[in-house]
Design a protein around this motif. Structure first.
Motif, PDB file in Angstrom:
ATOM      1  N   ALA A  81       0.845  -1.190   0.000  1.00 62.11           N
ATOM      2  CA  ALA A  81       0.000   0.000   0.000  1.00 62.11           C
ATOM      3  C   ALA A  81       0.879   1.237   0.000  1.00 62.11           C
ATOM      4  N   SER A  82       0.434   2.266  -0.723  1.00 58.16           N
ATOM      5  CA  SER A  82       1.148   3.536  -0.748  1.00 58.16           C
ATOM      6  C   SER A  82       0.190   4.662  -0.419  1.00 58.16           C
ATOM      7  N   LYS A  83       0.757   5.745   0.093  1.00 57.35           N
ATOM      8  CA  LYS A  83      -0.057   6.904   0.441  1.00 57.35           C
ATOM      9  C   LYS A  83       0.738   8.171   0.172  1.00 57.35           C
ATOM     10  N   ALA A  84       0.048   9.154  -0.404  1.00 58.71           N
ATOM     11  CA  ALA A  84       0.658  10.451  -0.661  1.00 58.71           C
ATOM     12  C   ALA A  84       0.431  11.366   0.528  1.00 58.71           C
ATOM     13  N   PHE A  85       1.479  12.076   0.915  1.00 57.91           N
ATOM     14  CA  PHE A  85       1.407  13.062   1.982  1.00 57.91           C
ATOM     15  C   PHE A  85       1.687  14.423   1.363  1.00 57.91           C
ATOM     16  N   GLY A  86       0.642  15.207   1.190  1.00 59.91           N
ATOM     17  CA  GLY A  86       0.787  16.464   0.470  1.00 59.91           C
ATOM     18  C   GLY A  86       0.973  16.199  -1.017  1.00 59.91           C
ATOM     19  N   GLU A  87       1.615  17.142  -1.698  1.00 57.15           N
ATOM     20  CA  GLU A  87       1.795  17.028  -3.141  1.00 57.15           C
ATOM     21  C   GLU A  87       3.164  16.492  -3.537  1.00 57.15           C
ATOM     22  N   LEU A  88       4.074  16.325  -2.562  1.00 57.11           N
ATOM     23  CA  LEU A  88       5.449  15.978  -2.909  1.00 57.11           C
ATOM     24  C   LEU A  88       5.901  14.615  -2.403  1.00 57.11           C
ATOM     25  N   PHE A  89       5.410  14.170  -1.257  1.00 57.59           N
ATOM     26  CA  PHE A  89       5.976  12.995  -0.593  1.00 57.59           C
ATOM     27  C   PHE A  89       5.041  11.800  -0.712  1.00 57.59           C
ATOM     28  N   ASN A  90       5.613  10.644  -1.057  1.00 55.95           N
ATOM     29  CA  ASN A  90       4.835   9.414  -1.165  1.00 55.95           C
ATOM     30  C   ASN A  90       5.571   8.294  -0.428  1.00 55.95           C
ATOM     31  N   LEU A  91       4.823   7.476   0.313  1.00 57.90           N
ATOM     32  CA  LEU A  91       5.402   6.383   1.085  1.00 57.90           C
ATOM     33  C   LEU A  91       4.721   5.075   0.711  1.00 57.90           C
ATOM     34  N   TYR A  92       5.522   4.032   0.485  1.00 53.65           N
ATOM     35  CA  TYR A  92       5.016   2.696   0.123  1.00 53.65           C
ATOM     36  C   TYR A  92       5.556   1.665   1.100  1.00 53.65           C
ATOM     37  N   VAL A  93       4.697   0.758   1.550  1.00 48.86           N
ATOM     38  CA  VAL A  93       5.092  -0.363   2.402  1.00 48.86           C
ATOM     39  C   VAL A  93       4.498  -1.634   1.812  1.00 48.86           C
ATOM     40  N   GLY A  94       5.321  -2.673   1.662  1.00 52.35           N
ATOM     41  CA  GLY A  94       4.802  -3.897   1.070  1.00 52.35           C
ATOM     42  C   GLY A  94       5.681  -5.100   1.350  1.00 52.35           C
ATOM     43  N   THR A 106      13.181 -15.817  -1.207  1.00 49.77           N
ATOM     44  CA  THR A 106      13.235 -14.873  -0.101  1.00 49.77           C
ATOM     45  C   THR A 106      11.909 -14.123  -0.026  1.00 49.77           C
ATOM     46  N   LEU A 107      11.528 -13.750   1.185  1.00 51.34           N
ATOM     47  CA  LEU A 107      10.386 -12.874   1.414  1.00 51.34           C
ATOM     48  C   LEU A 107      10.910 -11.658   2.153  1.00 51.34           C
ATOM     49  N   GLU A 108      10.691 -10.475   1.582  1.00 54.01           N
ATOM     50  CA  GLU A 108      11.239  -9.256   2.148  1.00 54.01           C
ATOM     51  C   GLU A 108      10.145  -8.228   2.418  1.00 54.01           C
ATOM     52  N   VAL A 109      10.347  -7.448   3.458  1.00 54.72           N
ATOM     53  CA  VAL A 109       9.543  -6.258   3.696  1.00 54.72           C
ATOM     54  C   VAL A 109      10.190  -5.110   2.936  1.00 54.72           C
ATOM     55  N   ASN A 110       9.371  -4.321   2.245  1.00 51.54           N
ATOM     56  CA  ASN A 110       9.881  -3.244   1.402  1.00 51.54           C
ATOM     57  C   ASN A 110       9.289  -1.914   1.849  1.00 51.54           C
ATOM     58  N   LEU A 111      10.152  -0.950   2.116  1.00 52.51           N
ATOM     59  CA  LEU A 111       9.737   0.412   2.443  1.00 52.51           C
ATOM     60  C   LEU A 111      10.352   1.348   1.419  1.00 52.51           C
ATOM     61  N   GLU A 112       9.507   2.162   0.768  1.00 48.14           N
ATOM     62  CA  GLU A 112      10.011   3.082  -0.255  1.00 48.14           C
ATOM     63  C   GLU A 112       9.453   4.479  -0.007  1.00 48.14           C
ATOM     64  N   PRO A 121      13.523  11.712  -6.861  1.00 51.15           N
ATOM     65  CA  PRO A 121      14.368  10.785  -6.084  1.00 51.15           C
ATOM     66  C   PRO A 121      13.527   9.822  -5.239  1.00 51.15           C
ATOM     67  N   SER A 122      14.020   8.591  -5.089  1.00 49.05           N
ATOM     68  CA  SER A 122      13.352   7.604  -4.246  1.00 49.05           C
ATOM     69  C   SER A 122      14.402   6.761  -3.523  1.00 49.05           C
ATOM     70  N   LEU A 123      14.056   6.360  -2.299  1.00 49.01           N
ATOM     71  CA  LEU A 123      14.907   5.490  -1.498  1.00 49.01           C
ATOM     72  C   LEU A 123      14.102   4.262  -1.109  1.00 49.01           C
ATOM     73  N   SER A 124      14.617   3.068  -1.443  1.00 51.97           N
ATOM     74  CA  SER A 124      13.956   1.809  -1.116  1.00 51.97           C
ATOM     75  C   SER A 124      14.810   1.002  -0.150  1.00 51.97           C
ATOM     76  N   ILE A 125      14.155   0.420   0.847  1.00 52.58           N
ATOM     77  CA  ILE A 125      14.832  -0.434   1.826  1.00 52.58           C
ATOM     78  C   ILE A 125      14.116  -1.776   1.855  1.00 52.58           C
ATOM     79  N   PHE A 126      14.866  -2.855   1.679  1.00 54.78           N
ATOM     80  CA  PHE A 126      14.324  -4.209   1.725  1.00 54.78           C
ATOM     81  C   PHE A 126      14.964  -4.945   2.903  1.00 54.78           C
ATOM     82  N   ARG A 127      14.144  -5.684   3.665  1.00 57.41           N
ATOM     83  CA  ARG A 127      14.680  -6.497   4.750  1.00 57.41           C
ATOM     84  C   ARG A 127      14.159  -7.918   4.647  1.00 57.41           C
ATOM     85  N   ASP A 128      15.066  -8.877   4.611  1.00 60.08           N
ATOM     86  CA  ASP A 128      14.705 -10.291   4.562  1.00 60.08           C
ATOM     87  C   ASP A 128      13.974 -10.665   5.854  1.00 60.08           C
TER      88      ASP A 128
END
Length: 213
Positions: A81-94, A106-112, A121-128
């Motif tokens: 699921a992703s959600k926009a905060f204002g007009e500039l910032f977007n956060l995704y968790v999956g 592998t099964l990973e949690v993903n935060l972007e 620009p985007s930053l993605s973090i995956f954790r096994d």
């Protein structure tokens, strides 16, 4: 069993409410993932569904890489699921499930986190979920309208844990030219230059046909 339960739950959730989707089929000269070349020539397919619910964009997707000769077939199933905060910032968790034909998975949690600003620009973090292994990816991109095609330029840097004590760096530079054939069909031609601690530099050419429904 735990992986199958997570993925099944995500598929059931989105299939009950999805009203928009996309699909693609294409060819690539090589398949590069997180610093490693997993196959040479391959046929690639993908499908995705998305639905807005109470301000969240719920999504689920699946993609395959079928090696023509050299390499191993692999599959990715993901949802979140992703959600926009204002007009500039977007956060995704999956969650992302990656599996190869040999059975390695592998099964990973993903935060972007991404910004709708210059270079997007985007930053993605995956954790096994089984081991304390992380992958970090930083990506920027820009879209240009060049005569009758749309040109997407991108650059990506990543760092992935191979073991708890060993990690590898990788990066790629890419250009993608796409053209709408109809209201819901487009074709694209892509070029990527990739390099990492695991391989010598490689040039990857791919083409795909995409649909929306």
């Amino acid at each position: 069993m735990k992986t199958q339960t997570y993925i099944t739950a995500l598929l059931c959730l989105i299939s009950n409410v999805a009203i928009a989707g996309s699909a693609s089929i294409g060819y690539t000269s090589d398949y590069f993932r997180r610093g490693a070349l997993l196959s040479e020539e391959a046929v690639q397919t993908s499908v995705g569904l998305e639905k807005e619910v109470s301000g969240f964009a719920l999504s689920v997707g699946a993609s395959t890489n079928q090696a023509v000769s050299v390499g191993e077939d692999s599959y990715i199933i993901e949802g979140g699921a992703s959600k926009a905060f204002g007009e500039l910032f977007n956060l995704y968790v999956g969650l992302q499930h990656f599996e190869q034909r040999s059975g390695d998975a592998t099964l990973e949690v993903n935060l972007e986190a991404s910004l709708d600003t210059v270079l997007s620009p985007s930053l993605s973090i995956f954790r096994d979920t089984d081991d304390e292994l992380y992958t970090f990816e930083l990506e920027v991109g820009h879209t240009l309208d060049v005569q009758f095609v749309e040109l997407d330029l991108s650059a990506l840097y990543g760092n992935t844990d191979v073991t708890e004590s060993v990690n590898e760096d990788y990066y790629s530079l890419g250009a993608s030219a796409s053209k709408d054939l109809s209201a819901n069909t487009s074709v694209s031609l892509d070029y990527d230059y990739v390099n990492s601690d695991l391989i010598d530099d490689e040039s990857i050419v791919s083409a795909s046909l995409s649909f929306t429904f």
